[in-house]
Design a protein around this motif. Structure first.
Motif, PDB file in Angstrom:
ATOM      1  N   ALA A 322       4.946  -1.077   1.661  1.00  0.00           N
ATOM      2  CA  ALA A 322       5.167  -1.924   1.621  1.00  0.00           C
ATOM      3  C   ALA A 322       6.273  -2.784   0.341  1.00  0.00           C
ATOM      4  CB  ALA A 322       4.270  -3.254   1.964  1.00  0.00           C
ATOM      5  N   GLU A 323       5.752  -1.483  -0.537  1.00  0.00           N
ATOM      6  CA  GLU A 323       6.266  -1.984  -2.104  1.00  0.00           C
ATOM      7  C   GLU A 323       7.676  -1.077  -1.856  1.00  0.00           C
ATOM      8  OE1 GLU A 323       5.015  -3.520  -4.758  1.00  0.00           O
ATOM      9  OE2 GLU A 323       2.996  -4.158  -4.055  1.00  0.00           O
ATOM     10  N   LEU A 324       7.977  -0.335  -1.234  1.00  0.00           N
ATOM     11  CA  LEU A 324       8.663   1.279  -1.533  1.00  0.00           C
ATOM     12  C   LEU A 324       9.682   1.034   0.087  1.00  0.00           C
ATOM     13  CD1 LEU A 324       5.978   3.163  -2.186  1.00  0.00           C
ATOM     14  CD2 LEU A 324       8.063   2.314  -4.418  1.00  0.00           C
ATOM     15  N   LEU A 325       9.145   0.729   1.059  1.00  0.00           N
ATOM     16  CA  LEU A 325       9.760   1.475   2.083  1.00  0.00           C
ATOM     17  C   LEU A 325      10.254   0.039   3.548  1.00  0.00           C
ATOM     18  CD1 LEU A 325       7.854   4.247   3.497  1.00  0.00           C
ATOM     19  CD2 LEU A 325       9.693   4.563   2.066  1.00  0.00           C
ATOM     20  N   ALA A 326      11.031  -0.156   3.830  1.00  0.00           N
ATOM     21  CA  ALA A 326      10.826  -1.124   5.402  1.00  0.00           C
ATOM     22  C   ALA A 326       9.896  -1.241   5.893  1.00  0.00           C
ATOM     23  CB  ALA A 326      12.832  -0.525   6.788  1.00  0.00           C
TER      24      ALA A 326
END
Length: 422
Positions: A322-326
């Motif tokens: 959730a911090e990095l991806l869609a």
């Protein structure tokens, strides 16, 4: 690096499972000209033959189509299953792809006319759904006229019929039904030749093929979890609640995905999330599946240590994603974490376990090749568990994640798993 999970057990190698987690299914070929295989009759060797009930029928179908390597067990051949009359009326047949299954139906109790006619309506409905029906030679006797048009196969028991009666039965079957005849309990070349001379072209028996037993290791969710699923489904619970329960127990989720991918179900579709799995089956089929799983489960038992670790892994990877991806990638991240210990839970190599489920290729790549977008998240999660500070620092830096971000995600994952009972 301060790892919150460094003291957690990390089972990474397949381990022997309890004997209660092993099922045994025997198959015996039904063959035609030149011994070409038409199909296989399946027998449950995990229970006593005396325990043949509607639930044991359901368990055999469930085990054969869920836990066994169905392609290795029967390939693209027909599956012949002995049924009780109760199991013919049970909803679990809705889960089976009718084009692959032949239901072997016993005679009516005491050949009672009322029971024959009542069952005729059930059998006609199954035939309409696409199931093929097989009967023993009793269907050729007085009283079973309503069953005969429904017969795809009629089995002649060589051991139960006097030799002089076989030819009249064959002659009547040819004029009174459209069924193919199968001679069973063929034990010698002489018997085979005599039956062939009578016009029979399909055979089953020890002379042709002795039953071969396939033993399979399984992972079973605790009964309490299955009951919770069953109650949620019966109450028509929201899909989100069902997804939450599947996230809590990777053994439950893996069993469901493997069942959806089983060749007997006829779906064979890629599952993109646990929510997707629930939507694919729908409440009614999910209810039947939960009942079958409950039938084959054992009382008591707690989730394995690997199962709890997998729950935390899945949630941690979901939070990091959730911090990095869609947002749509987060479900896949959870699946990677949750299924990364399936080999330890199932007792087989991970590659073999994953052959029984249909997952998106990026998920498979992360689990088997350690490549793709989810691989660094899995590596970081494992570094946290093992306390490997060097790997933790390298991967966290590459992902531009701070120690605080990762540790907060750990805390949240642990709290979530605790709240879920994982």
């Amino acid at each position: 690096m301060s790892s919150l999970l460094s003291d957690a057990p990390t089972p990474t190698a397949p381990a022997p499972l309890e004997a209660g987690n092993q099922i045994a299914i025997a198959r015996q070929a039904i063959v035609g000209e030149n011994r070409a295989v038409l199909g296989y009759e399946l027998f449950d060797r995990s229970t006593s033959p005396a325990a043949h009930t509607a639930d044991s029928d359901a368990a055999l179908l469930f085990n054969a189509l869920s836990f066994a390597d169905t392609e290795a067990l029967v390939g693209n051949k027909l599956v012949f299953i002995n049924c009780t009359h109760a199991s013919l009326k049970a909803g679990h047949l809705e889960l089976i792809h009718p084009g692959k299954v032949v239901l072997e139906v016993p005679p009516a109790p005491d050949h009672a006319p009322g029971a024959i006619e009542e069952l005729a309506a059930v059998l006609a409905s199954l035939r309409k759904e696409g199931f093929r029906l097989a009967f023993n030679h009793t269907v050729l006797t007085r009283g079973y006229a309503s069953w005969r048009p429904l017969a795809a196969y009629v089995k002649l028991d060589r051991a139960a019929l006097a030799p002089e009666k076989i030819e009249p039965f064959v002659a009547f079957a040819r004029t009174g039904t459209d069924a193919q005849l199968i001679a069973e309990k063929v034990e010698t070349a002489e018997q085979h030749r005599m039956l062939s001379d009578c016009g029979i072209r399909l055979f089953q028996g020890y002379w042709l093929d002795k039953p071969a037993v396939v033993k399979v290791q399984t992972i079973r969710p605790p009964q309490a979890t299955i009951l919770q699923l069953f109650n949620l489904v019966r109450s028509r619970a929201d899909t989100a609640l069902l997804e939450e329960l599947l996230k809590r127990d990777p053994t439950l989720a893996f069993n469901l995905l493997r069942f959806i991918n089983a060749s007997g179900l006829g779906l064979n579709c890629e599952i993109t999330s646990f929510r997707h799995a629930v939507m694919i089956l729908g409440h009614q089929k999910l209810s039947h599946w939960a009942r079958l799983l409950l039938t084959t489960s054992r009382s008591g038992g707690a989730p394995p240590v690997a199962g709890r670790t997998a729950v935390v892994r899945g949630r941690l990877m979901e939070l990091l994603a959730a911090e990095l991806l869609a947002p749509e990638e987060c479900d896949n991240a959870f699946v990677v974490g949750a299924f990364s210990l399936v080999d330890a839970m199932l007792g087989v190599p991970l590659a073999k376990a994953l052959q029984t489920v249909a997952l998106p290729q990026p998920v498979v790549d992360a689990l088997l090749q350690r490549t793709g977008v989810y691989a660094p998240l899995l590596e970081l999660t494992e570094a946290c568990e093992s306390g490997n500070e060097e790997v933790f620092a390298r991967v966290a830096n590459a992902l531009h994640l701070s120690n605080r971000q990762v540790n907060m995600a750990h805390l949240q994952a642990l709290a979530w798993a605790e709240a879920m009972g994982g």
